[in-house]
Scaffold this active site. Structure first.
Site, PDB file in Angstrom:
ATOM      1  N   HIS A   1       0.833  -1.205   0.000  1.00  0.00           N
ATOM      2  CA  HIS A   1       0.000   0.000   0.000  1.00  0.00           C
ATOM      3  C   HIS A   1       0.867   1.255   0.000  1.00  0.00           C
ATOM      4  O   HIS A   1       2.038   1.205   0.402  1.00  0.00           O
ATOM      5  CB  HIS A   1      -0.862   0.044   1.269  1.00  0.00           C
ATOM      6  CG  HIS A   1      -2.014  -0.907   1.281  1.00  0.00           C
ATOM      7  ND1 HIS A   1      -2.251  -1.775   2.337  1.00  0.00           N
ATOM      8  CD2 HIS A   1      -3.017  -1.125   0.390  1.00  0.00           C
ATOM      9  CE1 HIS A   1      -3.344  -2.484   2.084  1.00  0.00           C
ATOM     10  NE2 HIS A   1      -3.823  -2.111   0.913  1.00  0.00           N
TER      11      HIS A   1
ATOM     12  N   CYS B   1      -2.684   0.345   9.857  1.00  0.00           N
ATOM     13  CA  CYS B   1      -3.773  -0.540   9.379  1.00  0.00           C
ATOM     14  C   CYS B   1      -4.797  -0.878  10.453  1.00  0.00           C
ATOM     15  O   CYS B   1      -5.936  -1.183  10.130  1.00  0.00           O
ATOM     16  CB  CYS B   1      -3.213  -1.871   8.900  1.00  0.00           C
ATOM     17  SG  CYS B   1      -1.692  -1.771   8.026  1.00  0.00           S
TER      18      CYS B   1
HETATM   19  C1  CIR Z   1      -3.938  -7.701   3.210  1.00  0.00           C
HETATM   20  O1  CIR Z   1      -3.132  -8.190   2.414  1.00  0.00           O
HETATM   21  O2  CIR Z   1      -4.952  -7.106   2.850  1.00  0.00           O
HETATM   22  C2  CIR Z   1      -3.679  -7.881   4.682  1.00  0.00           C
HETATM   23  N1  CIR Z   1      -3.051  -9.139   4.920  1.00  0.00           N
HETATM   24  C3  CIR Z   1      -2.822  -6.754   5.206  1.00  0.00           C
HETATM   25  C4  CIR Z   1      -3.492  -5.426   5.108  1.00  0.00           C
HETATM   26  C5  CIR Z   1      -2.687  -4.327   5.714  1.00  0.00           C
HETATM   27  N2  CIR Z   1      -3.373  -3.096   5.627  1.00  0.00           N
HETATM   28  C6  CIR Z   1      -2.792  -1.944   5.407  1.00  0.00           C
HETATM   29  O3  CIR Z   1      -1.590  -1.885   5.153  1.00  0.00           O
HETATM   30  N3  CIR Z   1      -3.541  -0.870   5.393  1.00  0.00           N
END
Ligand code: CIR
Length: 278
Positions: free
Chosen positions: A184, A271
């Site tokens: 991200h 997150c």
């Molecule tokens: C994903 O791949 O969507 C989750 N395992 C990790 C999401 C992390 N979120 C973020 O960086 N905003």
């Protein structure tokens, strides 16, 4: 102190007026760690065993750090069938004027948004990203009235265009922002002080953020750019002590929290919460 003129001056006066006539609470929306976390999405990391009990203890410590920085933590119920649901940031972009409910890029995560929409419905007007648009909140970095949105594998051009249409009426500008080799935008860059960004130059270029001072992560700590600014302090992963030291040398109040288990799920400190004023 003299107040600036123009739009900025109006915003400053409005913020002061609002805080005088209403009690403003800084709310952090979080969610209990799902028992299915071990089945999370992974894009750039190999799958490793996650200690669920430890993940839950670490999440509690993270929530405690938010409280110490003045947040009222509102924890949403566990979603046992949604492995990544602790990463609430990806489901909503909350501004003072409106909240945009996202449509996450990973199909497995679409079941996370309804309960976030419900939690926000009493706090903000809601807008929504609709198919075929996709957008993850982790791709959205708000710097003043500009929202930089990472053109990652999770956020597509249609999602970014819909976000722009939802927010331009409120005076925001949306900038599609290329990045590479990370999940991200906020994996690569976050704000750590009034005038400074923390970034990983291997994943994003500083010149994409004109007018901002920058500090680079320590080269040994690729994941150190994801910092969560709450008031004038910054929550930062304990796994990145060298970068934390560099931030402290810049006078930044860094609160280190151990996120080893959610890091295995490719999550970071931004997150795990959605922060807003209520
Ligand atoms: C994903 O791949 O969507 C989750 N395992 C990790 C999401 C992390 N979120 C973020 O960086 N905003």
């Amino acid at each position: 102190m003299e107040i600036a003129g123009g739009v900025v001056g109006l915003q400053v006066r409005w913020a002061r007026f609002r805080s005088r006539v209403t009690a403003i609470t800084r709310v952090a929306i979080t969610r209990a760690v799902s028992r299915a976390l071990g089945h999370c999405e992974l894009s750039h990391l190999p799958r490793r065993p996650i200690d669920l009990a430890l993940a839950r203890r670490q999440h509690e410590a993270y929530e405690q750090a938010l409280r110490e920085l003045g947040c009222e933590v509102r924890q949403l119920a566990e979603q046992p069938d949604q492995p990544d649901s602790v990463f609430v940031e990806d489901t909503a972009i909350v501004l003072d004027e409106v909240a945009v409910i996202t449509r996450p890029g990973a199909v497995s995560r679409r079941g996370e948004v309804a309960s976030m929409a419900e939690a926000l419905s009493g706090l903000r007007e809601l807008a929504r990203i609709e198919a075929p648009g996709t957008l993850d909140g982790g791709d959205v970095l708000r710097l003043g009235r500009v929202l930089y949105v990472g053109t990652s594998a999770r956020s597509n051009a249609e999602g970014i265009a819909q976000l722009a249409r939802a927010l331009t009426p409120f005076g925001y500008r949306v900038e599609a922002t290329p990045l590479h080799d990370c999940l991200h935008l906020k994996s690569a860059v976050t704000q750590v002080a009034e005038d400074r960004l923390l970034l990983n130059p291997a994943w994003i270029e500083a010149r994409q953020f004109p007018g901002w001072k920058t500090v680079a992560v320590d080269p040994a700590e690729a994941h150190a750019a994801n910092a969560l600014r709450v008031g004038s302090a910054v929550i930062h992963p304990a796994s990145c002590p060298r970068t934390a030291r560099a931030l402290r040398e810049l006078g930044i109040d860094v609160r280190s929290v151990d996120m080893s288990e959610t890091e295995k799920a490719e999550g970071g400190v931004t997150c795990c919460s959605v922060i807003l004023e209520a």
